[in-house]
Design a protein around this motif. Structure first.
Motif, mmCIF file in Angstrom:
data_model
loop_
_atom_site.group_PDB
_atom_site.id
_atom_site.type_symbol
_atom_site.label_atom_id
_atom_site.label_comp_id
_atom_site.label_asym_id
_atom_site.label_seq_id
_atom_site.Cartn_x
_atom_site.Cartn_y
_atom_site.Cartn_z
ATOM 1 N N LEU A 6 67.564 20.179 28.964
ATOM 2 C CA LEU A 6 67.615 21.022 30.158
ATOM 3 C C LEU A 6 68.619 20.490 31.162
ATOM 4 C CD1 LEU A 6 66.367 23.502 31.470
ATOM 5 C CD2 LEU A 6 64.593 22.024 32.440
ATOM 6 N N GLY A 7 68.688 19.169 31.288
ATOM 7 C CA GLY A 7 69.680 18.592 32.181
ATOM 8 C C GLY A 7 71.099 18.902 31.752
ATOM 9 N N LEU A 8 71.331 18.888 30.438
ATOM 10 C CA LEU A 8 72.656 19.240 29.915
ATOM 11 C C LEU A 8 73.010 20.683 30.260
ATOM 12 C CD1 LEU A 8 75.102 18.539 28.135
ATOM 13 C CD2 LEU A 8 73.736 19.243 26.156
ATOM 14 N N MET A 9 72.063 21.576 30.089
ATOM 15 C CA MET A 9 72.311 22.982 30.393
ATOM 16 C C MET A 9 72.541 23.199 31.890
ATOM 17 S SD MET A 9 69.348 24.582 27.910
ATOM 18 C CE MET A 9 69.561 26.219 28.580
ATOM 19 N N VAL A 10 71.755 22.513 32.705
ATOM 20 C CA VAL A 10 71.877 22.678 34.153
ATOM 21 C C VAL A 10 73.237 22.217 34.645
ATOM 22 C CG1 VAL A 10 71.048 21.718 36.344
ATOM 23 C CG2 VAL A 10 69.428 22.645 34.696
ATOM 24 N N THR A 11 73.700 21.068 34.170
ATOM 25 C CA THR A 11 74.998 20.574 34.636
ATOM 26 C C THR A 11 76.140 21.461 34.133
ATOM 27 O OG1 THR A 11 74.962 19.042 32.744
ATOM 28 C CG2 THR A 11 74.311 18.155 34.881
ATOM 29 N N ALA A 12 76.037 21.957 32.916
ATOM 30 C CA ALA A 12 77.078 22.854 32.401
ATOM 31 C C ALA A 12 77.152 24.134 33.230
ATOM 32 C CB ALA A 12 76.813 23.173 30.939
ATOM 33 N N LEU A 13 75.993 24.720 33.508
ATOM 34 C CA LEU A 13 75.960 25.936 34.317
ATOM 35 C C LEU A 13 76.387 25.664 35.755
ATOM 36 C CD1 LEU A 13 72.638 27.552 33.031
ATOM 37 C CD2 LEU A 13 74.986 28.229 32.481
ATOM 38 N N GLY A 14 75.979 24.491 36.273
ATOM 39 C CA GLY A 14 76.376 24.138 37.627
ATOM 40 C C GLY A 14 77.873 23.964 37.766
ATOM 41 N N GLY A 15 78.490 23.326 36.766
ATOM 42 C CA GLY A 15 79.942 23.170 36.798
ATOM 43 C C GLY A 15 80.653 24.508 36.740
ATOM 44 N N SER A 16 80.179 25.415 35.888
ATOM 45 C CA SER A 16 80.787 26.750 35.796
ATOM 46 C C SER A 16 80.585 27.529 37.086
ATOM 47 C CB SER A 16 80.165 27.515 34.618
ATOM 48 O OG SER A 16 80.391 26.842 33.404
ATOM 49 N N TYR A 17 79.418 27.392 37.688
ATOM 50 C CA TYR A 17 79.141 28.083 38.947
ATOM 51 C C TYR A 17 80.090 27.599 40.053
ATOM 52 C CZ TYR A 17 76.503 29.640 43.052
ATOM 53 O OH TYR A 17 76.128 30.208 44.248
ATOM 54 N N GLY A 18 80.270 26.276 40.134
ATOM 55 C CA GLY A 18 81.193 25.743 41.137
ATOM 56 C C GLY A 18 82.620 26.184 40.884
ATOM 57 N N ALA A 19 83.041 26.223 39.608
ATOM 58 C CA ALA A 19 84.391 26.663 39.278
ATOM 59 C C ALA A 19 84.591 28.135 39.629
ATOM 60 C CB ALA A 19 84.659 26.436 37.794
ATOM 61 N N ARG A 20 83.581 28.958 39.417
ATOM 62 C CA ARG A 20 83.693 30.385 39.723
ATOM 63 C C ARG A 20 83.927 30.593 41.221
ATOM 64 N NH1 ARG A 20 79.389 31.676 37.633
ATOM 65 N NH2 ARG A 20 80.176 32.317 35.593
ATOM 66 N N HIS A 21 83.195 29.831 42.044
ATOM 67 C CA HIS A 21 83.396 29.952 43.484
ATOM 68 C C HIS A 21 84.758 29.415 43.903
ATOM 69 C CE1 HIS A 21 79.544 31.340 45.305
ATOM 70 N NE2 HIS A 21 79.090 31.028 44.090
ATOM 71 N N ALA A 22 85.246 28.389 43.226
ATOM 72 C CA ALA A 22 86.573 27.860 43.540
ATOM 73 C C ALA A 22 87.648 28.898 43.220
ATOM 74 C CB ALA A 22 86.816 26.574 42.756
ATOM 75 N N LEU A 23 87.519 29.566 42.104
ATOM 76 C CA LEU A 23 88.483 30.595 41.722
ATOM 77 C C LEU A 23 88.453 31.777 42.699
ATOM 78 C CD1 LEU A 23 88.033 30.621 37.847
ATOM 79 C CD2 LEU A 23 89.883 29.601 39.168
ATOM 80 N N ARG A 24 87.286 32.168 43.135
ATOM 81 C CA ARG A 24 87.205 33.250 44.107
ATOM 82 C C ARG A 24 87.881 32.865 45.416
ATOM 83 N NH1 ARG A 24 80.811 35.030 43.353
ATOM 84 N NH2 ARG A 24 81.061 35.986 41.272
ATOM 85 N N HIS A 25 87.694 31.610 45.791
ATOM 86 C CA HIS A 25 88.335 31.145 47.016
ATOM 87 C C HIS A 25 89.855 31.165 46.874
ATOM 88 C CE1 HIS A 25 89.004 28.840 50.678
ATOM 89 N NE2 HIS A 25 89.733 27.986 49.966
ATOM 90 N N LEU A 26 90.369 30.754 45.695
ATOM 91 C CA LEU A 26 91.813 30.769 45.467
ATOM 92 C C LEU A 26 92.357 32.198 45.490
ATOM 93 C CD1 LEU A 26 92.240 28.104 42.634
ATOM 94 C CD2 LEU A 26 92.945 27.910 45.016
ATOM 95 N N GLU A 27 91.630 33.116 44.879
ATOM 96 C CA GLU A 27 92.074 34.500 44.861
ATOM 97 C C GLU A 27 92.076 35.085 46.268
ATOM 98 O OE1 GLU A 27 89.476 36.410 42.181
ATOM 99 O OE2 GLU A 27 90.386 35.512 40.356
ATOM 100 N N ALA A 28 91.054 34.773 47.032
ATOM 101 C CA ALA A 28 90.984 35.275 48.401
ATOM 102 C C ALA A 28 92.100 34.690 49.235
ATOM 103 C CB ALA A 28 89.629 34.950 49.009
ATOM 104 N N THR A 29 92.388 33.412 49.064
ATOM 105 C CA THR A 29 93.467 32.772 49.802
ATOM 106 C C THR A 29 94.813 33.375 49.414
ATOM 107 O OG1 THR A 29 92.204 30.726 49.879
ATOM 108 C CG2 THR A 29 94.543 30.581 50.364
ATOM 109 N N GLY A 30 95.020 33.626 48.123
ATOM 110 C CA GLY A 30 96.272 34.208 47.655
ATOM 111 C C GLY A 30 96.453 35.618 48.190
ATOM 112 N N THR A 31 95.421 36.381 48.300
ATOM 113 C CA THR A 31 95.517 37.747 48.793
ATOM 114 C C THR A 31 95.914 37.776 50.256
ATOM 115 O OG1 THR A 31 93.835 38.469 47.242
ATOM 116 C CG2 THR A 31 94.237 39.902 49.119
ATOM 117 N N ARG A 32 95.340 36.821 51.011
ATOM 118 C CA ARG A 32 95.683 36.783 52.432
ATOM 119 C C ARG A 32 97.140 36.373 52.622
ATOM 120 N NH1 ARG A 32 90.768 33.792 52.649
ATOM 121 N NH2 ARG A 32 89.021 35.092 53.291
ATOM 122 N N GLY A 33 97.608 35.492 51.715
ATOM 123 C CA GLY A 33 98.983 35.015 51.846
ATOM 124 C C GLY A 33 99.945 36.104 51.541
#
Length: 309
Positions: A282-309
């Motif tokens: 369960l810990g393995l699954m949680v960290t894998a999902l947590g890493g993907s969740y953090g990456a998804r938010h990072a990508l959204r932030h990059l896309e939002a920043t690029g759009t404003r630019g």
């Protein structure tokens, strides 16, 4: 003049291609790992303060006896929450979902390794408790059996020694009151040696000869008649046999009790092993999902920043 086509190759890579590169950010991975470990300690202290963390496998001298499902769930939830947020933190510094996924896995792996090195007896935050239980549990049955049988043996040796001493004291009391003081001391010494030799287990093959030696010692040093000496020795033999029978019964009862304790320890060990396996998974699954969740938010932030630019 004719301009020849340029041989230069356009090596410009768009942002989408960069996001698919399998590069890793070890600073983010280490940061997420340490954050997860610190958060786990914080949550564990909160559980102790709230009276929930009744299961303390790292410091408990006998963690198997205190293992139960409720305490294991509280312990595991603290670790899972900490691993999730550590993996999310590491995933926030990713350029793709794949990279965030890998960041989460590495946070999980480093957490296990570093925690294992720190406590020198576990396998990580989420498994340190379980692994200590496994290590203690595998030797629990043998420890209980050896300790119980050892205590019975010590008690039996003490009782046997006291009994032989009482035989000697009984013999000395048979000395006539008008005898010299040295006679009592000598009788105690010689009769004691004969009695010890007679009842020594390794001399059981020479029963008749050793019995005769004790009878002779009683005759010589306590002035008993041969009939009285023989009757006294036979009484001692009956008393020693009775004590030996009682000690054998006590040893058998102790072994049975030890087997029952070992069986209970084995059952607790089985539960702890299953809990540890699923907690790790369960810990393995949680960290894998947590890493993907953090990456998804990072990508959204990059896309939002690029759009404003």
């Amino acid at each position: 003049m004719i301009n020849e086509p340029s041989l230069a190759v356009d090596r410009t890579v768009d942002r989408g291609d960069l996001r698919r590169l399998p590069s890793l950010c070890w600073k983010a991975i280490l940061g997420g790992t340490f954050f997860a470990m610190g958060l786990h300690i914080l949550l564990t202290m909160l559980g102790v303060g709230a009276g929930l963390a009744i299961f303390s496998p790292i410091t408990d001298a006998n963690p198997i006896s205190h293992f139960n499902a409720g305490a294991a769930i509280v312990w595991s939830l603290c670790a899972l929450v900490a691993l999730w947020f550590g993996a999310v933190l590491a995933g926030r510094f990713s350029h793709s979902l794949h990279q965030g996924f890998v960041h989460g896995l590495l946070v999980w792996s480093l957490t296990l390794i570093i925690t294992g090195l720190i406590i020198s007896g576990g396998a990580g935050m989420i498994l340190s408790g379980g692994m200590k239980i496994l290590g203690d549990g595998m030797g629990a049955g043998a420890k209980v059996l050896s300790a119980t049988v050892g205590d019975v043996a010590k008690d039996g040796l003490k009782q046997t020694s006291e009994q032989l001493g009482s035989f000697t004291e009984e013999a000395v009391q048979s000395i006539p009151t008008n005898s010299a003081p040295k006679a009592s001391t000598r009788a105690k010494r010689e009769v004691g040696l004969a009695v010890a030799k007679f009842f020594a287990p390794e001399n059981s093959g020479n029963f008749s000869a050793n019995r005769a030696a004790v009878i002779q010692a009683l005759q010589v040093y306590t002035q008993m008649s041969e009939a009285d000496a023989a009757a006294t020795v036979d009484g001692w033999v009956a008393s020693a046999n009775e004590l030996r029978s009682e000690l054998d019964k006590a040893e058998a009862a102790a072994k049975q009790k030890a087997r029952e304790a070992a069986d209970q320890a084995a059952r607790n060990l089985s539960c702890a092993a299953i809990w540890s396996f699923f907690a790790l998974l369960l810990g393995l699954m949680v960290t894998a999902l947590g890493g993907s969740y953090g990456a998804r938010h990072a990508l959204r932030h990059l896309e939002a920043t690029g759009t404003r630019g």
